[in-house]
Design a protein around this motif. Structure first.
Motif, PDB file in Angstrom:
ATOM      1  N   PRO A  81      -7.549  13.616 -10.392  1.00 42.87           N
ATOM      2  CA  PRO A  81      -6.713  13.293  -9.241  1.00 42.87           C
ATOM      3  C   PRO A  81      -6.289  11.831  -9.256  1.00 42.87           C
ATOM      4  O   PRO A  81      -6.938  10.994  -9.879  1.00 42.87           O
ATOM      5  N   ALA A  82      -5.184  11.566  -8.567  1.00 47.21           N
ATOM      6  CA  ALA A  82      -4.743  10.178  -8.419  1.00 47.21           C
ATOM      7  C   ALA A  82      -5.331   9.644  -7.113  1.00 47.21           C
ATOM      8  O   ALA A  82      -5.269  10.307  -6.089  1.00 47.21           O
ATOM      9  N   PHE A  83      -5.917   8.447  -7.175  1.00 44.21           N
ATOM     10  CA  PHE A  83      -6.480   7.851  -5.973  1.00 44.21           C
ATOM     11  C   PHE A  83      -5.530   6.801  -5.415  1.00 44.21           C
ATOM     12  O   PHE A  83      -4.952   6.021  -6.172  1.00 44.21           O
ATOM     13  N   SER A  84      -5.387   6.815  -4.085  1.00 41.44           N
ATOM     14  CA  SER A  84      -4.525   5.845  -3.398  1.00 41.44           C
ATOM     15  C   SER A  84      -3.157   5.746  -4.054  1.00 41.44           C
ATOM     16  O   SER A  84      -2.577   4.674  -4.127  1.00 41.44           O
ATOM     17  N   GLN A  85      -2.672   6.851  -4.543  1.00 43.68           N
ATOM     18  CA  GLN A  85      -1.353   6.922  -5.168  1.00 43.68           C
ATOM     19  C   GLN A  85      -1.201   5.944  -6.323  1.00 43.68           C
ATOM     20  O   GLN A  85      -0.141   5.385  -6.536  1.00 43.68           O
ATOM     21  N   LYS A 115     -13.587   9.835 -12.565  1.00 43.21           N
ATOM     22  CA  LYS A 115     -12.384   9.031 -12.340  1.00 43.21           C
ATOM     23  C   LYS A 115     -11.549   9.029 -13.609  1.00 43.21           C
ATOM     24  O   LYS A 115     -12.090   8.984 -14.711  1.00 43.21           O
ATOM     25  N   TYR A 128       3.475  10.156 -13.136  1.00 39.20           N
ATOM     26  CA  TYR A 128       3.106  10.402 -11.748  1.00 39.20           C
ATOM     27  C   TYR A 128       4.202   9.861 -10.821  1.00 39.20           C
ATOM     28  O   TYR A 128       4.662  10.540  -9.905  1.00 39.20           O
ATOM     29  N   ASN A 134       0.817  -1.207   0.000  1.00 34.57           N
ATOM     30  CA  ASN A 134       0.000   0.000   0.000  1.00 34.57           C
ATOM     31  C   ASN A 134       0.853   1.261   0.000  1.00 34.57           C
ATOM     32  O   ASN A 134       0.598   2.202  -0.742  1.00 34.57           O
ATOM     33  N   LEU A 135       1.877   1.272   0.861  1.00 34.40           N
ATOM     34  CA  LEU A 135       2.685   2.489   0.996  1.00 34.40           C
ATOM     35  C   LEU A 135       3.807   2.502  -0.032  1.00 34.40           C
ATOM     36  O   LEU A 135       4.472   1.497  -0.268  1.00 34.40           O
TER      37      LEU A 135
END
Lengths: 240, 293, 279
Positions: free
Chosen positions: C208-212, C125, C218, C20-21
């Motif tokens: 926008p970017a969601f959840s990176q 989206k 990007y 995730n990170l």
């Protein structure tokens, strides 16, 4: 390069300093009331007043420059300006790359602003500005992060339903919540992130850092900093 | 701007709008239209120069020069221009400072890259930290111009290289038969003739340039996109003219601006191409001749 | 941590699978290559789908623009003018701002006997909204290319078709359309290349970017803004795009060979790469 420049030279020249050093202050100009571009097209806000005062006390000539948030650190590092004064929270991650002065705003709370008070923050994306500590926090909490380039867009995203809430410095959100006529309300917890707001300075610029540290200390000592915080952020703001 | 605008919060309707649209911030927006035009006015000739150099290099008989020319002309095909715009200005800035550093401070012993800091001596800084604000502005703008010129120079090199190849081989052979050197044949025969072939490509390039100008925003120049975003965002009553999110209207205005720019260019370039084809032994020239008869 | 682990962690990060990170400190070259490469999935997604859908609309636009009926011709002309005459950058902004204004609950369309609700929230989206913008944009550019090719179909071909007694749909399908494709293909190849390049604008302009989860640029800017070193991230993404461009040239080259298969060697149209359709 990524440098947005405003031709607003803050003349902090005081008597007796003919050969003042020119220091360029970089800010974002899109984060009221910390810093914003006023209707005259000049940098304005809490940090404008603070920066001018600090320069006066440190006997420096200061010039204001604006730069987009996501490249504000790289442009400091590459020398396009000498100081970041943009509501930047002191974090370990940033501290590895640049140095911070002592904080001029105490560690402040961040807050969620949503369309209703019982919004489930896990239910949808939470808007935050790219490359802020708030964005990092949302990602670490396992919530869905929606990134926007400017603070203004994060709020717009909640208004149009794109995100369930915006997560940002509470000081930034308070005036927006007040003027929304109850449309936007605070919700969830209000964690305190980072070590307060400080000036960002290149690690090699220790002399400049010392000067600003001394100036901030003198403003803390004589109470003028607290007065300024109250003036811009209201009575409820945290003081030193 | 107007006398009656002193107290904007008391105004309403069209009067409010007239004050709003003429406040200092909007004047900066209108001024930035000039920035865009200035960029195009400078980039067009500089890119032509780069392009000419690139095309000549690509035709060179010396292998290293030819490789350089070929590499330059083909780089824009493989890599998106945005990546160049993100990369070139920072790289150029550091390169210039590094060169100046080597010349001006030969005795410097510290490392230039200290962790993530890029540290050169104070005399090598560009612009000098003591220079006034407008020098910084000009320098920033020049880096943007240079980045645009390099990218568009590569595009122009493609067009000019193609145009040079399009000039009939027989023309050059005849010139050489008359005893001209390669250089003379290039200057007197090839270059004057290639423009007709290059014009369609170059007009197309001009249109591309117009449409690439919003990318200035990515280079950090305060252009119309920056001001449209800044002005259009919702404003609290901290500002003299509070309003909700109006970005849609501002971007509509930008759309109209760009459409009229491209339309105008189309008309002007169309006229120019007609003028240039007059009397030329090409299809268009022939059509004009027939129509006049 | 080996590069293989990094690949497992971040190889599909751009579509939300894996760790995730994002990495925060001690960036390795491997992380650059893996994450930017995973972002490339989106560039390919946008490019391929926009080109496929755009191909069909472009054909329709070219025919409409060549039509004698002003009811068909005028809209096609305007569509092509608006999308070719304005920067893609602005189109992204405008469409995003428009999409977010649509009611979140959907648009209700009364059909008399029943009401259908058109969901609109997915339009904001990037996977859908940006794809629509890219699709419309490439349709306009390709439509103009096809229109130009349609007008240069040799008279002889048409006369030959007439002589064989072909007309209408049959003539179009067997004579006009294949020639139009053959003539347009080199320019269309360029359009495809620059279409892929244009996909890098998606996460730079409104969406926008969601959840990176973002495209390759990007992640490249993510690294550049964390390491403050443009000399690794940007060359990596540049290398990816060079490979992507080669792939496009190769696959379009195959089609070009196919379209030209009936012609003698010296008459075949070659793909000459020209930067004529950048936005």
């Amino acid at each position: 390069m990524n440098q947005l420049i405003l031709s607003t030279a803050a003349l902090a020249l005081t008597a007796g300093m003919a050969m003042a050093e020119t220091v360029r202050l970089g800010t974002e100009g899109a984060y009221p009331p910390y810093n914003f571009i006023n209707d005259a097209g000049e940098v304005d806000g809490f940090e404008r007043v603070l920066g001018d005062e600090l320069c006066k006390r440190a006997e420096l000539t200061c010039e204001w420059v604006t730069n987009e948030w996501d490249s504000i650190i790289p442009n400091l590092v590459s020398g396009n300006y000498d100081v970041i004064i943009a509501g930047m929270s002191i974090t370990d991650e940033r501290d590895k790359v640049i140095d911070f002065s002592q904080n001029y705003i105490p560690p402040a709370t961040s807050a969620y602003l949503a369309l209703s008070a019982d919004t489930d923050l896990k239910s949808g994306p939470v808007a935050a500005q790219t490359a802020t500590i708030q964005a990092g926090y949302i990602a670490e909490q396992g919530m869905t992060l929606a990134e926007y380039a400017t603070p203004d867009e994060t709020v717009a995203a909640v208004r149009n339903g794109e995100a369930v809430a915006v997560f940002a410095d509470k000081d930034f959100l308070v005036p927006i919540a007040e003027e929304s006529n109850g449309e936007l309300v605070f919700t969830g917890d209000e964690p305190s992130l980072g070590g307060g707001v400080g000036l960002g300075i290149r690690e090699s610029d220790t002399e400049l850092k010392d000067k600003f540290n001394a100036a901030i200390q003198s403003m803390k000592d004589d109470g003028s900093l607290n007065a300024l915080i109250t003036e811009w952020f209201g009575d409820k703001a945290l003081l030193f | 701007m107007f006398q009656y605008c002193a107290e904007p919060k008391t105004l309403e309707g069209l009067i409010w709008l007239s004050c709003y649209l003429t406040n200092e911030k909007h004047q900066l927006l209108y001024g930035s239209l000039g920035t865009v035009l200035l960029l195009m006015a400078i980039v067009a000739p500089v890119a032509m120069l780069f392009g000419f150099g690139g095309a000549v290099a690509a035709r060179s008989h010396l292998l290293p020069v030819r490789l350089f020319g070929k590499g330059y002309t083909s780089m824009v095909r493989g890599i998106p221009d945005i990546i160049f715009f993100m990369f070139v200005p920072i790289a150029l800035d550091q390169l210039f400072e590094l060169i100046r550093h080597k010349i001006k401070c030969p005795d410097w012993t510290d490392a230039i890259w200290q962790g993530s800091d890029f540290v050169v001596c104070a005399e090598a800084k560009l612009p000098l930290s003591t220079s006034p604000q407008y020098v910084h502005e000009i320098y920033g703008f020049s880096l943007a111009v240079l980045a645009f010129s390099i990218v568009f120079g590569a595009f122009a090199a493609n067009v000019l290289y193609g145009a040079m190849q399009a000039v009939p081989r027989a023309q050059l052979e005849t010139a050489e038969a008359y005893g001209m050197t390669r250089r003379q044949a290039f200057r007197r025969v090839l270059v004057p003739q290639m423009w007709v072939f290059a014009l369609p490509g170059l007009s197309n390039l001009w249109m591309i340039l117009i449409k690439a100008t919003p990318l200035l925003f990515l280079l950090g120049v305060e252009d119309i996109v920056y001001w449209a975003k800044e002005l259009g965002g919702s404003k609290t009553s901290q500002f003299a003219y509070p309003h909700p999110d109006w970005r849609l209207f501002y971007f509509m205005a930008l759309l109209v601006y760009y459409l009229s720019m491209t339309r105008l260019s189309e008309i002007v370039l169309g006229r120019l191409s007609q003028r240039l084809s007059r009397g030329q032994a090409t299809f268009a020239g022939e059509q004009q001749r027939k129509a006049a008869r | 941590m080996s590069c293989w682990d990094t690949l497992l962690q971040y190889g599909l990060r751009a579509v939300g699978i894996g760790e995730n990170l994002l990495p925060k400190t001690d960036f390795t070259l491997c992380q650059h290559v893996v994450l930017i490469g995973s972002g490339l999935i989106w560039n390919i997604y946008f490019g391929v789908l926009a080109l496929i859908f755009g191909f069909f609309l472009a054909n329709a636009l070219a025919l409409a623009k060549a039509s004698a009926n002003p009811l068909l011709r005028k809209p096609a002309e305007w569509f092509i003018f608006v999308f070719r005459g304005s920067p893609l950058f602005i189109q992204f902004f405008l469409f995003y701002e428009t999409f977010v204004l649509l009611p979140r609950t959907g648009i209700e369309i009364p059909l008399g006997f029943t009401t259908i609700t058109l969901a609109t929230s997915w339009l904001t989206k990037a996977w859908a909204g940006a794809l629509i913008v890219l699709f419309l944009n490439t349709s306009a550019y390709t439509g103009e290319i096809f229109y130009g090719a349609l007008r240069s179909v040799p008279k002889g071909d048409l006369e030959a078709a007439d002589a064989y007694g072909m007309h209408g749909w049959r003539k179009f399908r067997r004579v006009i359309w294949p020639t139009m494709m053959r003539l347009a293909w080199p320019a269309y190849t360029n359009e495809a290349i620059f279409m892929f390049h244009a996909t890098t604008l998606v996460y730079f302009s409104g969406f926008p970017a969601f959840s990176q989860m973002g495209d390759s640029l990007y992640y490249a800017t993510y690294f550049a803004s964390k390491t403050f070193n443009p000399f690794i991230a940007y060359p990596v993404i540049a290398a990816y795009f060079i490979c992507l461009t080669m792939l496009v040239i190769f696959s379009y080259g195959l089609v070009n060979t196919y379209l030209n298969r009936h012609l003698p060697q010296n008459m075949r149209t070659k793909i000459r790469l020209r930067p004529q359709v950048i936005r």
